[in-house]
Design a protein around this motif. Structure first.
Motif, PDB file in Angstrom:
ATOM      1  N   PRO A   1     -20.083  30.995  13.302  1.00 50.44           N
ATOM      2  CA  PRO A   1     -19.325  30.465  12.165  1.00 50.44           C
ATOM      3  C   PRO A   1     -19.495  28.971  11.929  1.00 50.44           C
ATOM      4  N   SER A   2     -19.925  28.211  12.948  1.00 52.52           N
ATOM      5  CA  SER A   2     -20.114  26.769  12.755  1.00 52.52           C
ATOM      6  C   SER A   2     -21.328  26.473  11.883  1.00 52.52           C
ATOM      7  N   THR A   3     -22.147  27.502  11.611  1.00 54.24           N
ATOM      8  CA  THR A   3     -23.326  27.332  10.757  1.00 54.24           C
ATOM      9  C   THR A   3     -23.088  27.843   9.337  1.00 54.24           C
ATOM     10  N   HIS A   4     -21.905  28.368   9.070  1.00 55.69           N
ATOM     11  CA  HIS A   4     -21.600  28.957   7.763  1.00 55.69           C
ATOM     12  C   HIS A   4     -21.044  27.882   6.833  1.00 55.69           C
ATOM     13  N   VAL A   5     -21.933  27.212   6.129  1.00 60.74           N
ATOM     14  CA  VAL A   5     -21.525  26.058   5.321  1.00 60.74           C
ATOM     15  C   VAL A   5     -21.239  26.426   3.867  1.00 60.74           C
ATOM     16  N   ASN A   6     -21.480  27.668   3.486  1.00 63.34           N
ATOM     17  CA  ASN A   6     -21.077  28.162   2.168  1.00 63.34           C
ATOM     18  C   ASN A   6     -19.966  29.183   2.407  1.00 63.34           C
ATOM     19  N   LEU A   7     -18.724  28.759   2.198  1.00 60.62           N
ATOM     20  CA  LEU A   7     -17.579  29.596   2.548  1.00 60.62           C
ATOM     21  C   LEU A   7     -17.555  30.898   1.760  1.00 60.62           C
ATOM     22  N   GLU A   8     -17.836  30.820   0.473  1.00 56.03           N
ATOM     23  CA  GLU A   8     -17.806  32.035  -0.349  1.00 56.03           C
ATOM     24  C   GLU A   8     -18.883  33.016   0.103  1.00 56.03           C
ATOM     25  N   ALA A   9     -20.090  32.509   0.309  1.00 58.45           N
ATOM     26  CA  ALA A   9     -21.197  33.368   0.724  1.00 58.45           C
ATOM     27  C   ALA A   9     -20.914  34.013   2.083  1.00 58.45           C
ATOM     28  N   ALA A  10     -20.358  33.246   3.019  1.00 57.19           N
ATOM     29  CA  ALA A  10     -20.058  33.787   4.350  1.00 57.19           C
ATOM     30  C   ALA A  10     -18.983  34.867   4.275  1.00 57.19           C
ATOM     31  N   LYS A  11     -17.980  34.617   3.460  1.00 55.55           N
ATOM     32  CA  LYS A  11     -16.896  35.613   3.313  1.00 55.55           C
ATOM     33  C   LYS A  11     -17.450  36.927   2.783  1.00 55.55           C
ATOM     34  N   LEU A  12     -18.346  36.862   1.799  1.00 58.52           N
ATOM     35  CA  LEU A  12     -18.913  38.073   1.226  1.00 58.52           C
ATOM     36  C   LEU A  12     -19.886  38.758   2.188  1.00 58.52           C
ATOM     37  N   HIS A  13     -20.776  37.971   2.796  1.00 57.65           N
ATOM     38  CA  HIS A  13     -21.804  38.564   3.654  1.00 57.65           C
ATOM     39  C   HIS A  13     -21.204  39.258   4.866  1.00 57.65           C
ATOM     40  N   PHE A  14     -20.179  38.650   5.457  1.00 59.45           N
ATOM     41  CA  PHE A  14     -19.591  39.211   6.673  1.00 59.45           C
ATOM     42  C   PHE A  14     -18.302  39.981   6.377  1.00 59.45           C
ATOM     43  N   GLY A  15     -18.112  40.350   5.122  1.00 59.22           N
ATOM     44  CA  GLY A  15     -16.909  41.067   4.735  1.00 59.22           C
ATOM     45  C   GLY A  15     -17.112  42.576   4.676  1.00 59.22           C
ATOM     46  N   THR A  16     -16.464  43.194   3.723  1.00 58.10           N
ATOM     47  CA  THR A  16     -16.562  44.643   3.552  1.00 58.10           C
ATOM     48  C   THR A  16     -17.926  45.021   2.977  1.00 58.10           C
ATOM     49  N   LYS A  17     -18.193  46.332   2.900  1.00 58.44           N
ATOM     50  CA  LYS A  17     -19.460  46.791   2.327  1.00 58.44           C
ATOM     51  C   LYS A  17     -19.594  46.356   0.879  1.00 58.44           C
ATOM     52  N   GLU A  18     -18.501  46.411   0.127  1.00 59.61           N
ATOM     53  CA  GLU A  18     -18.551  45.996  -1.265  1.00 59.61           C
ATOM     54  C   GLU A  18     -18.788  44.488  -1.372  1.00 59.61           C
ATOM     55  N   GLN A  19     -18.163  43.720  -0.494  1.00 61.07           N
ATOM     56  CA  GLN A  19     -18.382  42.272  -0.493  1.00 61.07           C
ATOM     57  C   GLN A  19     -19.833  41.955  -0.131  1.00 61.07           C
ATOM     58  N   ARG A  20     -20.393  42.681   0.827  1.00 60.54           N
ATOM     59  CA  ARG A  20     -21.798  42.473   1.199  1.00 60.54           C
ATOM     60  C   ARG A  20     -22.709  42.773   0.016  1.00 60.54           C
ATOM     61  N   ARG A  21     -22.393  43.839  -0.746  1.00 61.03           N
ATOM     62  CA  ARG A  21     -23.198  44.151  -1.927  1.00 61.03           C
ATOM     63  C   ARG A  21     -23.114  43.026  -2.960  1.00 61.03           C
ATOM     64  N   GLU A  22     -21.925  42.431  -3.093  1.00 65.12           N
ATOM     65  CA  GLU A  22     -21.756  41.313  -4.023  1.00 65.12           C
ATOM     66  C   GLU A  22     -22.582  40.110  -3.564  1.00 65.12           C
ATOM     67  N   TYR A  23     -22.611  39.863  -2.255  1.00 63.12           N
ATOM     68  CA  TYR A  23     -23.443  38.792  -1.717  1.00 63.12           C
ATOM     69  C   TYR A  23     -24.910  39.032  -2.068  1.00 63.12           C
ATOM     70  N   ASN A  24     -25.379  40.253  -1.868  1.00 64.25           N
ATOM     71  CA  ASN A  24     -26.777  40.588  -2.171  1.00 64.25           C
ATOM     72  C   ASN A  24     -27.077  40.387  -3.650  1.00 64.25           C
ATOM     73  N   ARG A  25     -26.137  40.800  -4.507  1.00 66.91           N
ATOM     74  CA  ARG A  25     -26.348  40.629  -5.945  1.00 66.91           C
ATOM     75  C   ARG A  25     -26.446  39.146  -6.303  1.00 66.91           C
ATOM     76  N   ASN A  26     -25.573  38.319  -5.716  1.00 62.39           N
ATOM     77  CA  ASN A  26     -25.595  36.875  -5.986  1.00 62.39           C
ATOM     78  C   ASN A  26     -26.911  36.253  -5.529  1.00 62.39           C
ATOM     79  N   ALA A  27     -27.402  36.689  -4.367  1.00 64.01           N
ATOM     80  CA  ALA A  27     -28.671  36.159  -3.850  1.00 64.01           C
ATOM     81  C   ALA A  27     -29.835  36.559  -4.762  1.00 64.01           C
ATOM     82  N   ARG A  28     -29.823  37.804  -5.241  1.00 60.77           N
ATOM     83  CA  ARG A  28     -30.908  38.255  -6.132  1.00 60.77           C
ATOM     84  C   ARG A  28     -30.870  37.511  -7.470  1.00 60.77           C
TER      85      ARG A  28
END
Length: 476
Positions: free
Chosen positions: A438-465
């Motif tokens: 967690p000390s390397t997670h400097v984008n709070l929103e992105a970290a919350k989505l990536h390490f969150g629920t399956k739906e949040q992870r999908r949202e992270y992937n969509r944002n990255a694409r």
């Protein structure tokens, strides 16, 4: 110093270097490794979250038979007790250091070393430090636990971040002491030796009236010399602290925004039952001030980076050693990527300036960044690698390890090798999974989505694409 002690410390330092930790940092002089300075960043999800705390370690001649003497340096010049076990006077109470009684098996032994000492200190910076005090370890009353945490969060940002970075930048920002005794015993200090200049628009001279017309207090003239020298513009961790600040800026501001909605400015700190005399943490909350100070510090560091670009013409004209070194490295790196035909990186110099590089990263096929083109800027100082490059994505990048304004968090194996820097930054785009640290997670929103629920992870992937598909617009 005996050969046995030298060999032991040399081995420990070598092992420490081979296994870098994102929250533990050391500085020492090869000519005297008996005295070492350490910096620990506070663990995330604690009141000490990513604060920058310095310690001094002085090793005895019979080490490791006996432990080193450890002194906390980040104490507001001996005024602030940051933990029941970290005193305002610098004492660190730990059984393995022999400064606190412990249970059987908890005392110092030769099996302990630099890393275990630093990890033990870091463990004191817990989510509920109030419970570190003997007799309070089972305390559950949140009316005691949370107010104690709240003042530590405030002072972590005020003292370990703002005061510290303002010193490094040579900013004459007023020190917002929180007690009447601090103000009444103060006198105007001289500027730190070798302080870098900062824009006058970012600073307020010490001793000048504040918005209410009252003169701001300045640094007290009388305190132990070790505190006087613990944070200066030439501090060993100055460059590291600036780079960490840029990476953690959004997190510091998020703490300010969150806490200011809970605690009203002007509220007096609670006083714990174990705080007394000069060994305490007194003060009042002033998050409005901290917000402005953080903003000013960021602007000053960004100005410092742009000043390097302005100064680089002089470094080039004088044919500095570093100018030639960077030019040679550029030519070698460009040839390396051409020969290997990787197609993943293109390197350029801006206006043929060896102190300003850009390189373009191409997204990995079949990944979130497939088809993306991301331009990164690296600005070097004439004292590289003593001062590491300032790195920033010029193309928007949505990633756990990249801040919202483009500053990447990365570690490099060979700090003096520019290609190592490029490889480390490239891995952020080319590797499939970000670090779980967690000390390397400097984008709070992105970290919350990536390490969150399956739906949040999908949202992270969509944002990255989306980020990748839009990146080519910046090359048109």
């Amino acid at each position: 110093m005996s050969n046995a002690v030298t060999l032991r410390l040399t081995k420990e330092l070598s092992e420490f270097t081979k296994n870098p930790d994102h929250q533990l940092f050391l500085h020492y002089d090869d000519s005297n490794i008996m005295n070492i300075k350490a910096m620990i960043t506070g663990p995330p999800d604690t009141p000490y979250c990513l604060g920058q705390f310095e310690f001094s370690l002085q090793f005895p001649k019979d080490y490791p038979t006996n432990p080193p003497k450890v002194l906390a340096l980040t104490t507001n010049h001996g005024r602030t007790r940051f933990n029941p076990n970290i005193y305002a006077g610098g004492k660190v109470c730990l059984s393995i250091l022999g400064t606190w009684r412990g249970n059987a098996g908890e005392q110092w032994s030769s099996a302990h070393g630099i890393t275990s000492i630093l990890l033990s200190i870091q463990s004191l910076m817990s989510d509920m430090p109030y419970r570190n005090e003997p007799g309070h370890d089972l305390e559950k009353d949140m009316t005691k636990l949370e107010p104690y945490n709240q003042k530590i969060r405030h002072e972590t940002i005020r003292i370990s971040v703002c005061d510290r970075l303002e010193k490094f930048l040579g900013m004459n920002q007023p020190y917002f002491f929180n007690t009447l005794s601090d103000a009444s015993s103060s006198s105007t200090p001289s500027s730190p030796p070798g302080a870098a200049s900062a824009s006058s628009a970012l600073a307020t001279p010490v001793g000048t009236p504040n918005s209410s017309g009252t003169p701001t207090p300045s640094t007290p003239a009388i305190f132990e010399p070790i505190y006087a020298s613990s944070v200066t513009a030439n501090d060993e961790f100055s460059d590291l602290s600036k780079r960490l600040f840029l990476a953690y800026y959004d997190i510091y501001q998020n703490t300010v925004e969150t806490e200011s909605a809970i605690v009203k400015d002007g509220t007096t700190f609670m006083k714990a039952s174990f705080e007394f005399g000069g060994n305490k943490m007194d003060g009042t909350f002033n998050y409005a001030s901290l917000r402005k100070r953080l903003e000013s510090i960021k602007l000053a560091i960004e100005k410092e980076t742009s000043d390097w670009i302005g100064q680089s013409s002089r470094w080039i004209s004088t044919s500095s050693r570093m100018s030639s070194n960077l030019k040679r490295q550029f030519e070698q790196i460009r040839e390396y990527y051409r020969e290997n035909n990787t197609g993943a990186v293109e390197v350029e110099l801006v206006d043929d300036n060896p102190f300003v590089w850009t390189f373009t990263l191409f997204g990995k096929p079949m990944s979130n960044y497939d088809g993306g083109m991301f331009k990164v800027q690296m600005v070097f100082h004439d004292t590289f690698p003593d001062i590491q490059p300032r790195v920033k994505f010029l193309t928007p990048m949505y990633h756990v390890h990249v801040t919202s304004d483009g500053v990447p968090f990365y570690s490099v194996e060979k700090p003096d090798d520019v290609r190592s820097h490029i490889h480390a930054i490239s891995r952020l785009v080319l590797e499939d999974e970000p670090s779980t640290n967690p000390s390397t997670h400097v984008n709070l929103e992105a970290a919350k989505l990536h390490f969150g629920t399956k739906e949040q992870r999908r949202e992270y992937n969509r944002n990255a694409r989306r980020c990748a598909s839009r990146s080519t617009e910046y090359f048109e």
